[in-house]
Design a protein around this motif. Structure first.
Motif, PDB file in Angstrom:
ATOM      1  N   ASP A   1      11.744   6.742  -8.686  1.00 18.11           N
ATOM      2  CA  ASP A   1      12.864   6.317 -10.085  1.00 18.11           C
ATOM      3  C   ASP A   1      13.196   7.629 -10.402  1.00 18.11           C
ATOM      4  O   ASP A   1      14.410   7.937 -10.688  1.00 18.11           O
ATOM      5  CB  ASP A   1      12.010   5.585 -11.162  1.00 18.11           C
ATOM      6  CG  ASP A   1      11.885   4.004 -10.608  1.00 18.11           C
ATOM      7  OD1 ASP A   1      12.294   3.527  -9.944  1.00 18.11           O
ATOM      8  OD2 ASP A   1      11.062   3.504 -11.474  1.00 18.11           O
TER       9      ASP A   1
ATOM     10  N   ASP B   1      15.649   9.093  -7.802  1.00 16.59           N
ATOM     11  CA  ASP B   1      16.983   7.926  -8.363  1.00 16.59           C
ATOM     12  C   ASP B   1      17.813   8.632  -9.435  1.00 16.59           C
ATOM     13  O   ASP B   1      18.936   8.910  -9.260  1.00 16.59           O
ATOM     14  CB  ASP B   1      16.777   6.818  -8.154  1.00 16.59           C
ATOM     15  CG  ASP B   1      16.625   5.969  -7.089  1.00 16.59           C
ATOM     16  OD1 ASP B   1      16.824   6.435  -6.030  1.00 16.59           O
ATOM     17  OD2 ASP B   1      15.757   4.600  -7.291  1.00 16.59           O
ATOM     18  N   GLU B   2      16.919   8.982 -10.520  1.00 13.92           N
ATOM     19  CA  GLU B   2      17.786   9.739 -11.522  1.00 13.92           C
ATOM     20  C   GLU B   2      18.445  11.138 -11.227  1.00 13.92           C
ATOM     21  O   GLU B   2      19.418  11.403 -11.816  1.00 13.92           O
ATOM     22  CB  GLU B   2      16.623   9.823 -12.847  1.00 13.92           C
ATOM     23  CG  GLU B   2      16.337   8.603 -13.384  1.00 13.92           C
ATOM     24  CD  GLU B   2      15.286   8.742 -14.413  1.00 13.92           C
ATOM     25  OE1 GLU B   2      14.938   9.799 -15.021  1.00 13.92           O
ATOM     26  OE2 GLU B   2      14.537   7.706 -14.567  1.00 13.92           O
ATOM     27  N   TRP B   3      17.539  11.820 -10.358  1.00 14.25           N
ATOM     28  CA  TRP B   3      18.225  13.113  -9.977  1.00 14.25           C
ATOM     29  C   TRP B   3      19.483  12.977  -9.156  1.00 14.25           C
ATOM     30  O   TRP B   3      20.479  13.326  -9.225  1.00 14.25           O
ATOM     31  CB  TRP B   3      16.924  13.807  -9.041  1.00 14.25           C
ATOM     32  CG  TRP B   3      17.555  15.173  -8.576  1.00 14.25           C
ATOM     33  CD1 TRP B   3      17.623  16.202  -9.203  1.00 14.25           C
ATOM     34  CD2 TRP B   3      18.389  15.507  -7.120  1.00 14.25           C
ATOM     35  NE1 TRP B   3      18.338  17.375  -8.455  1.00 14.25           N
ATOM     36  CE2 TRP B   3      18.542  16.582  -7.196  1.00 14.25           C
ATOM     37  CE3 TRP B   3      18.297  14.416  -6.141  1.00 14.25           C
ATOM     38  CZ2 TRP B   3      19.257  17.119  -5.966  1.00 14.25           C
ATOM     39  CZ3 TRP B   3      18.978  15.034  -5.014  1.00 14.25           C
ATOM     40  CH2 TRP B   3      19.425  16.336  -4.809  1.00 14.25           C
TER      41      TRP B   3
ATOM     42  N   ASP C   1      21.616  10.495  -9.466  1.00 14.73           N
ATOM     43  CA  ASP C   1      22.696  10.019 -10.228  1.00 14.73           C
ATOM     44  C   ASP C   1      23.179  11.375 -11.060  1.00 14.73           C
ATOM     45  O   ASP C   1      24.483  11.052 -11.493  1.00 14.73           O
ATOM     46  CB  ASP C   1      22.149   9.140 -11.401  1.00 14.73           C
ATOM     47  CG  ASP C   1      21.609   7.745 -10.950  1.00 14.73           C
ATOM     48  OD1 ASP C   1      22.002   7.394  -9.627  1.00 14.73           O
ATOM     49  OD2 ASP C   1      21.108   7.033 -11.564  1.00 14.73           O
ATOM     50  N   THR C   2      22.528  12.195 -10.985  1.00 17.39           N
ATOM     51  CA  THR C   2      23.148  13.649 -11.620  1.00 17.39           C
ATOM     52  C   THR C   2      23.892  14.377 -10.616  1.00 17.39           C
ATOM     53  O   THR C   2      24.640  15.391 -11.184  1.00 17.39           O
ATOM     54  CB  THR C   2      22.074  14.420 -12.558  1.00 17.39           C
ATOM     55  OG1 THR C   2      21.205  15.021 -11.254  1.00 17.39           O
ATOM     56  CG2 THR C   2      21.202  13.702 -13.430  1.00 17.39           C
TER      57      THR C   2
END
Length: 95
Positions: A78, A81-83, A85-86
Motif C-alpha cells: 500500500d 502504491d501511494e509512492w 501515485d505521486t
C-alpha cells in the motif's frame, strides 16, 4: 533511457535477476526497497515489482530481507502504491 542503480538478486529457485532500484521508502517505521526486474538488455520488464525490507547497517553493503508476514507485506505494498501515485511516468507510456 536513464541509467539505473541496480541490484543483483538470487531468488529462492537460484535464478539470478538484475533489478533496477525504483525507490527506498518507509512504512511503519521500517525502510523498504522496490526493485524492478531488468531484461537481458538492461531494460525494465513489465510486470512484477519486488519489495524487500531494506537494512543499511553498512552503507557499502545494505541487506535485503524477505517480507514473510502477510499483513506487513500488504502495508508495504500500500505504501509503495501511494509512492507510485505521486510519480510522473508519462514519458514511459508508449500508447
Amino acid at each position: 533511457m536513464d541509467e539505473y542503480m541496480t541490484v543483483t538478486l538470487t531468488l529462492d529457485n537460484d535464478e539470478v535477476v538484475e533489478c533496477a532500484v525504483l525507490t527506498i521508502f518507509s512504512a511503519n517505521g521500517q525502510d523498504y526497497i522496490a526493485l524492478l526486474p531488468l531484461d537481458e538488455k538492461g531494460e525494465p520488464q513489465d510486470g512484477d515489482v519486488y519489495l524487500y525490507r531494506y537494512i543499511e547497517n553498512d552503507p557499502e553493503d545494505p541487506e535485503l530481507e524477505n517480507i514473510e508476514d502477510d499483513d506487513e507485506y500488504e502495508a508495504v505494498a500500500d505504501a509503495f502504491d501511494e509512492w507510485m501515485d505521486t510519480q510522473d511516468f508519462e514519458d514511459l507510456d508508449e500508447e
